[in-house]
Design a protein around this motif. Structure first.
Motif, PDB file in Angstrom:
ATOM      1  N   ASP A   1     -22.572  33.691 -47.498  1.00 22.75           N
ATOM      2  CA  ASP A   1     -21.394  34.535 -47.338  1.00 22.75           C
ATOM      3  C   ASP A   1     -20.155  33.678 -47.160  1.00 22.75           C
ATOM      4  OD1 ASP A   1     -23.018  36.699 -47.498  1.00 22.75           O
ATOM      5  OD2 ASP A   1     -23.036  37.152 -45.336  1.00 22.75           O
TER       6      ASP A   1
ATOM      7  N   HIS B   1     -31.707  35.951 -45.382  1.00 19.36           N
ATOM      8  CA  HIS B   1     -30.428  36.099 -46.059  1.00 19.36           C
ATOM      9  C   HIS B   1     -30.539  35.366 -47.381  1.00 19.36           C
ATOM     10  CE1 HIS B   1     -25.853  35.352 -46.264  1.00 19.36           C
ATOM     11  NE2 HIS B   1     -26.104  36.588 -46.639  1.00 19.36           N
TER      12      HIS B   1
ATOM     13  N   ARG C   1     -31.892  34.773 -40.610  1.00 16.09           N
ATOM     14  CA  ARG C   1     -30.813  35.043 -39.664  1.00 16.09           C
ATOM     15  C   ARG C   1     -31.094  36.400 -39.009  1.00 16.09           C
ATOM     16  NH1 ARG C   1     -25.649  37.384 -43.205  1.00 16.09           N
ATOM     17  NH2 ARG C   1     -26.767  39.194 -43.995  1.00 16.09           N
TER      18      ARG C   1
ATOM     19  N   HIS D   1     -15.825  39.957 -47.465  1.00 17.03           N
ATOM     20  CA  HIS D   1     -16.455  38.648 -47.743  1.00 17.03           C
ATOM     21  C   HIS D   1     -17.141  38.692 -49.100  1.00 17.03           C
ATOM     22  CE1 HIS D   1     -20.237  40.609 -46.487  1.00 17.03           C
ATOM     23  NE2 HIS D   1     -20.889  39.561 -47.004  1.00 17.03           N
TER      24      HIS D   1
ATOM     25  N   HIS E   1     -20.616  37.811 -50.927  1.00 13.30           N
ATOM     26  CA  HIS E   1     -22.029  37.418 -50.796  1.00 13.30           C
ATOM     27  C   HIS E   1     -22.412  36.819 -52.152  1.00 13.30           C
ATOM     28  CE1 HIS E   1     -26.384  37.839 -49.831  1.00 13.30           C
ATOM     29  NE2 HIS E   1     -26.472  38.121 -51.119  1.00 13.30           N
TER      30      HIS E   1
HETATM   31 ZN   LIG Z   1     -24.636  37.897 -47.543  1.00  8.09          ZN
END
Ligand SMILES: [Zn+2]
Length: 306
Positions: A195, A191, A180, A270, A272
């Motif tokens: 997420d 990544h 990404r 968020h 991860h």
């Molecule tokens: Zn992440």
């Protein structure tokens, strides 16, 4: 006329009439005959297979001029048995292959002997029978060992606590696993996790049971937790606002371990979430998409446990 038989164990007395005695005598005689015939053939076979031994010499003497005929008969009988055995070994080998592919196990390197059903020809020798039997014995041993290995690996796989529980209630994916554009550098970057959007304080759940092996504050991950699920499988939860477990704690699948936050290298609240197999990041989606083919693929990608 009656015979009396005392049954000591039960203390009872039984009487047998002449018909019954005759019946038993016939049965015993038949058994002896069958045993005798079986032994006769067994001795003949031994003699034929091992002509250099004493049994071989005896059989040779017994059958005399018929030696060649007896020899060929025995070899033919053996050939049929070897043929049947060979078919069964082949069946076992193909069963092994099928189980391997179904269990998603990596192909075993040293494959069993080359297939193809051997058709008995007319002039088989004792020597060729010996070598065929040797190779079949070897293949049967290897096959049995392989099946035991598959069984063991399958059992281990069945008991791996796979991280299939969603780590947040509202599973809204804000960034999937894979390449990404990095939100900080604007460059293409890998990544390593998934997420999930959330509000600060939303509960984070353990994706599977395991042991907390890390609870830390990391410059990039922020407040983070690592769970070891065994068999080389780890999950990581990052950017938390709070952590409710300590290193060494045992956690259940679905247990609340932390709360969503915006700590570390994060652009907004968020979670991860990472799944690591032998230290290598995997797409968590393959584990979370429970059941069906997706889970199968996840299991398959784990391969054989080391
Ligand atoms: Zn992440």
């Amino acid at each position: 006329m009656q015979w009396m038989i005392v049954n000591d164990a039960a203390g009872r007395v039984r009487y047998l009439g002449p018909t019954q005695v005759l019946g038993w005598a016939v049965i015993v005689a038949l058994l002896c005959a069958t045993l005798g015939a079986g032994m006769y053939h067994a001795v003949l076979r031994l003699g034929v297979l091992y002509p250099e031994t004493a049994v071989g010499a005896l059989v040779h003497q017994l059958v005399g001029e018929d030696w060649q005929r007896v020899l060929q008969e025995q070899v033919d009988v053996l050939a049929r048995e070897v043929g049947t055995l060979q078919v069964r070994v082949l069946q076992m080998e193909s069963l092994g292959q099928r189980l391997e592919s179904q269990a998603g196990l990596p192909a075993l390197q040293d494959r069993l002997g080359v297939g193809g059903i051997w058709v008995p020809g007319p002039a088989l020798s004792v020597a060729s029978m010996h070598s065929l039997l040797d190779s079949l014995r070897e293949r049967a041993d290897t096959g049995t060992q392989k099946l035991a290995d598959i069984d063991g690996q399958w059992n281990v796989m069945q008991h791996i606590p796979l991280p299939t529980q969603h780590p947040v209630e509202q599973a809204v994916v804000s960034s999937p696993f894979g390449w990404r554009i990095d939100p900080f550098t604007g460059r293409s970057a890998m990544h390593q996790g998934m997420d999930f959007r959330g509000a600060v304080g939303d509960p984070i759940f353990a994706a599977a049971g395991g042991v907390i092996v890390a609870r830390a504050h990391h410059p990039e991950y922020g407040h983070m937790v690592d769970i070891d699920h065994g068999e080389g499988i780890h999950t990581r939860y990052a950017h938390a606002s709070a952590v409710f477990v300590q290193q060494g704690d045992l956690v259940r699948r679905g247990q609340k371990i932390a709360a969503v936050g915006n700590t570390g290298r994060s652009t907004g609240p968020h979670l991860h979430f990472e799944v690591l197999v032998d230290g290598a990041a995997q797409d968590p989606e393959r584990f979370l998409a429970q059941g069906g083919a997706a889970l199968q693929t996840a299991v398959a990608s784990i391969g054989a446990p080391k």
